[in-house]
Write a protein that holds these residues in place. Structure first.
Motif, PDB file in Angstrom:
ATOM      1  N   MET A   1       0.837  -1.197   0.000  1.00 22.03           N
ATOM      2  CA  MET A   1       0.000   0.000   0.000  1.00 22.03           C
ATOM      3  C   MET A   1       0.873   1.248   0.000  1.00 22.03           C
ATOM      4  SD  MET A   1      -2.863   1.191   2.843  1.00 22.03           S
ATOM      5  CE  MET A   1      -1.695   1.712   4.095  1.00 22.03           C
ATOM      6  N   THR A   2       0.557   2.187  -0.897  1.00 19.09           N
ATOM      7  CA  THR A   2       1.266   3.462  -0.903  1.00 19.09           C
ATOM      8  C   THR A   2       0.993   4.184   0.403  1.00 19.09           C
ATOM      9  OG1 THR A   2       0.948   3.600  -3.297  1.00 19.09           O
ATOM     10  CG2 THR A   2       1.570   5.627  -2.150  1.00 19.09           C
ATOM     11  N   ALA A   3       2.008   4.839   0.947  1.00 20.25           N
ATOM     12  CA  ALA A   3       1.862   5.499   2.243  1.00 20.25           C
ATOM     13  C   ALA A   3       0.727   6.518   2.209  1.00 20.25           C
ATOM     14  CB  ALA A   3       3.167   6.185   2.627  1.00 20.25           C
ATOM     15  N   PRO A   4      -0.121   6.514   3.219  1.00 15.96           N
ATOM     16  CA  PRO A   4      -1.259   7.445   3.246  1.00 15.96           C
ATOM     17  C   PRO A   4      -0.838   8.863   3.607  1.00 15.96           C
ATOM     18  CG  PRO A   4      -1.245   6.114   5.230  1.00 15.96           C
ATOM     19  CD  PRO A   4      -0.149   5.577   4.346  1.00 15.96           C
ATOM     20  N   ASP A   5      -1.710   9.815   3.276  1.00 15.20           N
ATOM     21  CA  ASP A   5      -1.511  11.209   3.694  1.00 15.20           C
ATOM     22  C   ASP A   5      -1.890  11.381   5.156  1.00 15.20           C
ATOM     23  OD1 ASP A   5      -1.173  11.848   0.901  1.00 15.20           O
ATOM     24  OD2 ASP A   5      -3.349  11.919   0.714  1.00 15.20           O
ATOM     25  N   LEU A   6      -2.933  10.623   5.564  1.00 19.83           N
ATOM     26  CA  LEU A   6      -3.539  10.845   6.863  1.00 19.83           C
ATOM     27  C   LEU A   6      -3.932   9.507   7.478  1.00 19.83           C
ATOM     28  CD1 LEU A   6      -4.896  12.920   8.903  1.00 19.83           C
ATOM     29  CD2 LEU A   6      -6.970  12.668   7.512  1.00 19.83           C
ATOM     30  N   ILE A   7      -3.650   9.353   8.757  1.00 12.79           N
ATOM     31  CA  ILE A   7      -4.117   8.188   9.506  1.00 12.79           C
ATOM     32  C   ILE A   7      -4.842   8.683  10.756  1.00 12.79           C
ATOM     33  CG2 ILE A   7      -3.448   6.186  10.880  1.00 12.79           C
ATOM     34  CD1 ILE A   7      -1.080   5.774   9.043  1.00 12.79           C
ATOM     35  N   LEU A   8      -6.048   8.169  10.972  1.00 12.04           N
ATOM     36  CA  LEU A   8      -6.799   8.438  12.191  1.00 12.04           C
ATOM     37  C   LEU A   8      -6.700   7.187  13.042  1.00 12.04           C
ATOM     38  CD1 LEU A   8      -9.946  10.135  10.594  1.00 12.04           C
ATOM     39  CD2 LEU A   8      -7.739  11.148  11.209  1.00 12.04           C
ATOM     40  N   ARG A  46       2.105   3.823   7.907  1.00  9.38           N
ATOM     41  CA  ARG A  46       2.577   5.203   7.829  1.00  9.38           C
ATOM     42  C   ARG A  46       3.868   5.318   7.031  1.00  9.38           C
ATOM     43  NH1 ARG A  46       3.782   7.278  13.778  1.00  9.38           N
ATOM     44  NH2 ARG A  46       4.147   9.196  12.590  1.00  9.38           N
ATOM     45  N   GLY A  47       4.027   6.491   6.399  1.00  8.38           N
ATOM     46  CA  GLY A  47       5.245   6.820   5.681  1.00  8.38           C
ATOM     47  C   GLY A  47       5.835   8.087   6.243  1.00  8.38           C
ATOM     48  N   PRO A  48       6.922   8.588   5.655  1.00  8.05           N
ATOM     49  CA  PRO A  48       7.589   9.765   6.210  1.00  8.05           C
ATOM     50  C   PRO A  48       6.731  11.026   6.183  1.00  8.05           C
ATOM     51  CG  PRO A  48       8.538   9.131   4.089  1.00  8.05           C
ATOM     52  CD  PRO A  48       7.668   8.015   4.505  1.00  8.05           C
ATOM     53  N   GLY A  49       5.775  11.096   5.241  1.00 11.78           N
ATOM     54  CA  GLY A  49       4.951  12.303   5.159  1.00 11.78           C
ATOM     55  C   GLY A  49       3.557  12.137   5.715  1.00 11.78           C
ATOM     56  N   THR A  50       3.284  11.035   6.378  1.00 10.44           N
ATOM     57  CA  THR A  50       1.940  10.763   6.874  1.00 10.44           C
ATOM     58  C   THR A  50       1.645  11.544   8.157  1.00 10.44           C
ATOM     59  OG1 THR A  50       2.014   8.518   5.965  1.00 10.44           O
ATOM     60  CG2 THR A  50       0.357   8.973   7.633  1.00 10.44           C
ATOM     61  N   GLU A  51       0.489  12.196   8.196  1.00  8.72           N
ATOM     62  CA  GLU A  51       0.031  12.821   9.432  1.00  8.72           C
ATOM     63  C   GLU A  51      -0.815  11.794  10.190  1.00  8.72           C
ATOM     64  OE1 GLU A  51      -2.731  16.451  11.235  1.00  8.72           O
ATOM     65  OE2 GLU A  51      -2.691  16.099   9.064  1.00  8.72           O
ATOM     66  N   VAL A  52      -0.430  11.553  11.431  1.00 10.66           N
ATOM     67  CA  VAL A  52      -1.188  10.626  12.268  1.00 10.66           C
ATOM     68  C   VAL A  52      -1.925  11.439  13.334  1.00 10.66           C
ATOM     69  CG1 VAL A  52      -1.109   8.654  13.820  1.00 10.66           C
ATOM     70  CG2 VAL A  52       0.472   8.783  11.872  1.00 10.66           C
ATOM     71  N   VAL A  53      -3.250  11.309  13.327  1.00 11.45           N
ATOM     72  CA  VAL A  53      -4.071  12.041  14.302  1.00 11.45           C
ATOM     73  C   VAL A  53      -4.571  11.059  15.345  1.00 11.45           C
ATOM     74  CG1 VAL A  53      -6.123  13.452  14.655  1.00 11.45           C
ATOM     75  CG2 VAL A  53      -4.789  13.700  12.549  1.00 11.45           C
ATOM     76  N   PRO A  54      -4.123  11.183  16.595  1.00 14.35           N
ATOM     77  CA  PRO A  54      -4.609  10.280  17.655  1.00 14.35           C
ATOM     78  C   PRO A  54      -6.019  10.677  18.077  1.00 14.35           C
ATOM     79  CG  PRO A  54      -3.083  11.885  18.569  1.00 14.35           C
ATOM     80  CD  PRO A  54      -3.114  12.134  17.094  1.00 14.35           C
ATOM     81  N   LEU A  55      -6.914   9.712  18.113  1.00 13.53           N
ATOM     82  CA  LEU A  55      -8.310   9.979  18.457  1.00 13.53           C
ATOM     83  C   LEU A  55      -8.767   9.125  19.633  1.00 13.53           C
ATOM     84  CD1 LEU A  55      -9.967  10.251  14.930  1.00 13.53           C
ATOM     85  CD2 LEU A  55      -9.602  12.099  16.571  1.00 13.53           C
ATOM     86  N   ALA A  56      -7.877   8.909  20.572  1.00 13.17           N
ATOM     87  CA  ALA A  56      -8.203   8.075  21.726  1.00 13.17           C
ATOM     88  C   ALA A  56      -9.493   8.545  22.389  1.00 13.17           C
ATOM     89  CB  ALA A  56      -7.053   8.120  22.729  1.00 13.17           C
ATOM     90  N   GLY A  57     -10.418   7.633  22.533  1.00 16.87           N
ATOM     91  CA  GLY A  57     -11.686   7.950  23.181  1.00 16.87           C
ATOM     92  C   GLY A  57     -12.741   8.527  22.264  1.00 16.87           C
TER      93      GLY A  57
END
Length: 524
Positions: A1-8, A46-57
């Motif tokens: 899979m190509t690295a995503p822009d955004l991960i929630l 995730r890739g080097p340019g991926t933004e990861v947004v933590p949504l705990a809860g």
């Protein structure tokens, strides 16, 4: 899979996808969902340019959609003093006396019919507090207005008029306009003379409005008018529209073949996050205005005529657009209007299934309900409208219909039980746009509808997601959280299915994502 822009990541994801109902992480690339899985998989995605947004809860659901709204046209409708808090004639007079003048005019909106306390809508009730200023006051239903004598003079309105569509300049026995303008063509006579916000002001307000809508969790709206394509296009070129807008321009009585051809030609026009897709019809007006098309007259002897003076002409226009592959939405509030709209779809044959919808459906007898599922006609309904009625039947809507028809108010539960697609919306600026309120009112209808059961939490959520997508013909691209679908996503601080309806209205909106773009970030 190509690295995503955004991960929630770390959310409780309710996908509404039967293949995988729940997850804890979602990946997005180029506006499309590329992975749905567990938080343990995020490291691999995730890739080097991926933004990861933590949504705990947080509770992540498909992007919430308002299935009936007017966010562009409404900019002009919701201009001037907000009269939605006015409850009686004394309050109206006080509000108008203190209202700020706009280019010398008093302009207002959101005025409840009940504020007239059973009196006829007449400029004589407020003329003396205006100091001679022209005034144009829209009633909350969007289908009627009150104009002062000076406003009528400025518009050159001195007596009754004849219109191609169902509209009326209400006059007294002597032919004097009372100031009550019923339906669009009559109101437009004065609208053309009244002050209008500048293009720059309208642009600023549009961006503010769409951002505020996104802050409630909305990612899209089915816009039941033509909007302002130039304005929307210019904003969309300069920035990301916070909401995905689907416009359905109006088809009005008197349309000729050239007009129908133009409506067909407009389909598909658009840009990033906006498109023209569908056509809107009016089969009637409103109960309070006496223009809902009813099988039997209301208590004032009104309501027995359609908005289209020749209902067969409406049917012919629907057939012409259907043959061209155009989806239609028909405003039908009264039982006769709903019946006629269903009859027209039935006449299209099997090819009409799943391509047409009816808006509002405020009162309908038992016999009509199964036909929605039989014909696959979507029922597009606005639960917040129930707040303009009263459980004791003393409101204008209930009094006009009488107890029998008022007892068949907003049959959300019954339509779902009958197997219908039930899409939910607000009809802003007729009612507040906050989608959390739409969900809550669908579960606990108010006023005349409060005696009957509402939807379950899951059904209400489906009304703003999967059923809204189905009503728009988008089930294959939206409404669920699944690989390959659009990345329109809403994260709330409460579970919209399990939380009590009254708590849901105040649920924190943690994140709103439209087309893979984070358009709202709330507090964690």
């Amino acid at each position: 899979m190509t690295a995503p822009d955004l991960i929630l990541a770390g959310a409780e994801v309710r996908t509404l996808d039967p293949a995988r109902p729940y997850a804890t992480a979602v990946a997005v690339r180029d506006g499309v969902i590329t992975a749905v899985g567990d938080e343990s998989e995020v490291r691999d995605w995730r890739g080097p340019g991926t933004e990861v947004v933590p949504l705990a809860g947080a509770h992540l659901v498909p992007g919430l959609v308002d299935a009936h709204s007017h966010p562009v046209w409404g900019l002009d409708m919701a201009t001037g003093v907000d009269l939605s808090g006015v409850t009686d004639l004394a309050g109206l007079r006080s509000a108008l006396a203190a209202a700020e003048r706009i280019d010398g005019w008093v302009v207002g909106f959101g005025l409840d019919h009940n504020a007239f306390e059973g009196r006829a809508v007449d400029r004589a009730l407020v003329e003396d507090v205006l100091g001679g200023a022209p005034a144009f006051l829209r009633l909350y239903d969007g289908h009627s207005a009150l104009a002062s004598g000076a406003a009528l003079t400025a518009a050159g309105v001195t007596g009754p008029r004849t219109f191609v569509q169902r509209s009326e300049v209400v006059c007294d026995a002597g032919g004097r306009p009372t100031g009550h303008l019923v339906e669009h063509a009559a109101m437009d006579l004065v609208v053309r003379a009244a002050p209008r916000p500048s293009a720059a002001a309208r642009r600023e307000r549009l961006v503010e409005l769409l951002s505020a809508m996104a802050a409630t969790g909305l990612t899209g709206a089915h816009v039941m008018d033509a909007g302002d394509p130039e304005l929307v296009a210019s904003v969309a070129r300069e920035t990301v529209l916070p909401l995905r807008l689907r416009f359905a321009p109006w088809c009005m009585p008197g349309v000729d073949e050239a007009g129908l051809a133009e409506l067909v030609a407009r389909q598909g026009r658009g840009g990033r996050h906006w498109v023209v897709d569908g056509v809107k019809f009016f089969m009637d007006g409103t109960v309070e205005g006496g223009t809902a098309w009813l099988e039997h007259a209301d208590c004032h002897g009104q309501g027995t005529a359609a908005f289209w003076p020749d209902p067969d002409a409406y049917a012919a226009a629907v057939r012409r657009l259907h043959a061209a592959g155009v989806r239609t939405a028909t405003h039908a509030i009264g039982d006769a209007a709903v019946r006629h709209a269903l009859d027209v779809v039935a006449g299209l044959g099997p090819g009409g299934r799943g391509r047409h919808r009816i808006e509002h459906i405020e009162t309908a007898p038992d016999a009509l309900l199964p036909r929605f599922a039989e014909l696959d006609v979507a029922a597009s309904m606005q639960p917040p409208h129930t707040a303009y009625t009263r459980a004791d039947g003393t409101d204008e809507w209930s009094r006009r219909l009488g107890a029998g028809r008022a007892g068949r108010a907003w049959r959300l539960r019954d339509l779902r039980d009958a197997g219908a697609t039930v899409a939910l919306g607000s009809d802003w600026p007729i009612a507040p746009y906050d989608v959390r309120g739409v969900l809550a009112d669908a579960r606990a209808p108010r006023g005349a509808a409060s005696a009957r059961a509402g939807l379950t939490g899951l059904e209400a959520l489906e009304g703003c997601t999967t059923h809204a997508a189905r009503a728009a013909g988008e089930s294959g691209s939206a409404g669920r959280i699944a690989v390959g679908l659009r990345a329109d996503l809403t994260a709330l601080g409460l579970d919209p299915v399990a939380a009590p309806a009254d708590e849901l209205t105040e649920a924190p909106v943690r994140l709103t994502v439209t087309g893979g773009h984070v358009v709202h970030r709330g507090e964690h």
